[in-house]
Design a protein around this motif. Sequence first.
Motif, mmCIF file in Angstrom:
data_model
loop_
_atom_site.group_PDB
_atom_site.id
_atom_site.type_symbol
_atom_site.label_atom_id
_atom_site.label_comp_id
_atom_site.label_asym_id
_atom_site.label_seq_id
_atom_site.Cartn_x
_atom_site.Cartn_y
_atom_site.Cartn_z
ATOM 1 N N CYS A 88 54.304 49.599 50.171
ATOM 2 C CA CYS A 88 53.125 48.844 50.585
ATOM 3 C C CYS A 88 52.873 47.734 49.577
ATOM 4 O O CYS A 88 53.408 47.763 48.464
ATOM 5 N N TYR A 89 52.119 46.747 49.987
ATOM 6 C CA TYR A 89 51.898 45.590 49.115
ATOM 7 C C TYR A 89 50.499 45.039 49.316
ATOM 8 O O TYR A 89 49.826 45.345 50.307
ATOM 9 N N LEU A 90 50.101 44.202 48.345
ATOM 10 C CA LEU A 90 48.884 43.419 48.510
ATOM 11 C C LEU A 90 49.054 42.127 47.735
ATOM 12 O O LEU A 90 49.800 42.069 46.754
ATOM 13 N N THR A 91 48.379 41.094 48.200
ATOM 14 C CA THR A 91 48.389 39.804 47.520
ATOM 15 C C THR A 91 46.986 39.524 47.001
ATOM 16 O O THR A 91 46.014 39.610 47.751
ATOM 17 N N ARG A 92 46.919 39.240 45.709
ATOM 18 C CA ARG A 92 45.630 38.858 45.116
ATOM 19 C C ARG A 92 45.598 37.346 44.973
ATOM 20 O O ARG A 92 46.533 36.757 44.434
ATOM 21 N N ARG A 93 44.556 36.725 45.477
ATOM 22 C CA ARG A 93 44.360 35.275 45.347
ATOM 23 C C ARG A 93 42.861 35.007 45.381
ATOM 24 O O ARG A 93 42.081 35.904 45.686
ATOM 25 N N ALA A 94 42.458 33.795 45.086
ATOM 26 C CA ALA A 94 41.025 33.473 45.061
ATOM 27 C C ALA A 94 40.425 33.666 46.452
ATOM 28 O O ALA A 94 41.084 33.336 47.441
ATOM 29 N N PRO A 95 39.197 34.139 46.615
ATOM 30 C CA PRO A 95 38.340 34.606 45.516
ATOM 31 C C PRO A 95 38.766 36.003 45.045
ATOM 32 O O PRO A 95 38.943 36.904 45.862
ATOM 33 N N PHE A 96 38.960 36.147 43.742
ATOM 34 C CA PHE A 96 39.395 37.424 43.182
ATOM 35 C C PHE A 96 38.243 38.404 43.063
ATOM 36 O O PHE A 96 37.095 37.990 42.863
ATOM 37 N N GLY A 97 38.543 39.680 43.187
ATOM 38 C CA GLY A 97 37.509 40.697 43.051
ATOM 39 C C GLY A 97 37.897 41.721 41.995
ATOM 40 O O GLY A 97 38.735 41.463 41.140
ATOM 41 N N LYS A 98 37.246 42.859 42.103
ATOM 42 C CA LYS A 98 37.520 43.943 41.166
ATOM 43 C C LYS A 98 38.486 44.939 41.786
ATOM 44 O O LYS A 98 38.578 45.059 43.012
ATOM 45 N N ALA A 99 39.214 45.650 40.935
ATOM 46 C CA ALA A 99 40.110 46.700 41.418
ATOM 47 C C ALA A 99 40.077 47.855 40.433
ATOM 48 O O ALA A 99 39.935 47.651 39.222
ATOM 49 N N THR A 100 40.206 49.074 40.976
ATOM 50 C CA THR A 100 40.157 50.286 40.156
ATOM 51 C C THR A 100 41.416 51.103 40.435
ATOM 52 O O THR A 100 41.775 51.319 41.599
ATOM 53 N N LEU A 101 42.062 51.536 39.365
ATOM 54 C CA LEU A 101 43.268 52.362 39.535
ATOM 55 C C LEU A 101 42.923 53.691 40.201
ATOM 56 O O LEU A 101 41.843 54.237 40.001
#
Lengths: 261, 261
Positions: free
Chosen positions: A190-203
């Motif tokens: 699985c994948y994800l792309t992070r781009r603006a607007p950026f947010g928060k992420a928690t492991l």
Amino acid sequence: MCELLGMSANVPTDIRFSFAGLARRGGETGPHADGWGISFYDGRTCRSFHEPEPSARSQLARLLRDMPIKSRIVVAHVRKANRGRVSLENTHPFSRELWGRRWTFAHNGQLKGVKRLPLGGFMPIGSTDSEHAFCWMLGRLQARFRALPRPETLDRAVADLAGELHALGVFNMLLTDSRTLYAHCGKRLCYLTRRAPFGKATLIDEDWQVDFAEETTEHDVVTVIATQALTRDECWTDLARGDVLTLRDGAIRLLRPANLA
Amino acid sequence: MCELLGMSANVPTDIRFSFAGLARRGGETGPHADGWGISFYDGRTCRSFHEPEPSARSQLARLLRDMPIKSRIVVAHVRKANRGRVSLENTHPFSRELWGRRWTFAHNGQLKGVKRLPLGGFMPIGSTDSEHAFCWMLGRLQARFRALPRPETLDRAVADLAGELHALGVFNMLLTDSRTLYAHCGKRLCYLTRRAPFGKATLIDEDWQVDFAEETTEHDVVTVIATQALTRDECWTDLARGDVLTLRDGAIRLLRPANLA
């Protein structure tokens, strides 16, 4: 089985957050305690770290959490041995030079009869199915092209070879030639792309939250690909069996098996 | 120029003491601040660490001082760039797979016209004379032998190739196929063998003394080879220009140019 982690970005990017999650699965939150490795690209080569020991208890893996190595392409792996004993020789990612670039490969899954595939100019150092598959792919590419082909031409050739290996069993794979990161989904990726607007992420695997808005600029594009989602508050997209993903500068292109016919 | 450090031993041996001395020469007690690398063999492959930065101020090099990686063959290098910019691609030691083994190479010196030597199946990733020389050597070996030859046969072939490169300039070199460590003296290399009865040794580059009697067993044989002596209270033997040293399990065999005629 094993777990994979890959990253492609348009700017040198720090992978420590994602790698921390993966590394915990190497013997703590996951059973992949038979070795780990990570390769950080810089130009046409990479710096690599390998240990035939659990990443969750590794002094070196811990150091990598404290040492930002920014890179545009990263390939990482934690191993649960099935074929091939626990040893440095059998620890992914594997690498070889072809056409003046370092290629890197990591795999999870099993490939029935892969060792009957004839090799060209590349030979395995260890005894895994995975390294045999990698050597076979590179040998086939070397036999087919005299020099590094255009990325779009190589995409097609890599997808064809991945399709052949897919027929032998489970072939979840990451491969890079230092320009493009290729991913093949045999069963689970699985994948994800992070781009603006950026947010928060928690492991998922430990109590670590990052606010990417503080770590990035608005032009950054970062795609992360993994066997299983690494964060609990982002939307990961599953690949389907047989999908090939090409990643350049964080941008993805999906080649479904149907497109390849 | 650069400095080299190699080790061959009959038991897995901790190189931290010698490496600490070399690492200080990477920007502190010596001017070799343009990158460093070290490869520790384990079976037919090695774990390698590279940085295009001064070893004397490297967090990773410091970690290696705290982390005993025992190995029977080690190759290390600190770089002072002359040909080829400061980059990861140009950071020694270089490595390639041939005949199912990882080969590792490090060089100091300059080789006039080496890039005119035609390459075979191995291509440089970076732009140094050194990596070109390494690729040329491996290509010649691959063209000459279908599979890994017996050590004595390979000794001769490596010595011949080293002799050809020696004619182009300064070729201080360390090379290994994971069985044998080869050293060629172009201008300056020295070595010593530690065996029972073991004594004490003190680094030249920092205030660190080791009593090897406490660290070893009576059967251990460890040979260290370096551009310049690393300890001040042991007897290092200088090689002569054109000498080739083969090291297996710490035991040395000296091939002088006259022997090679």
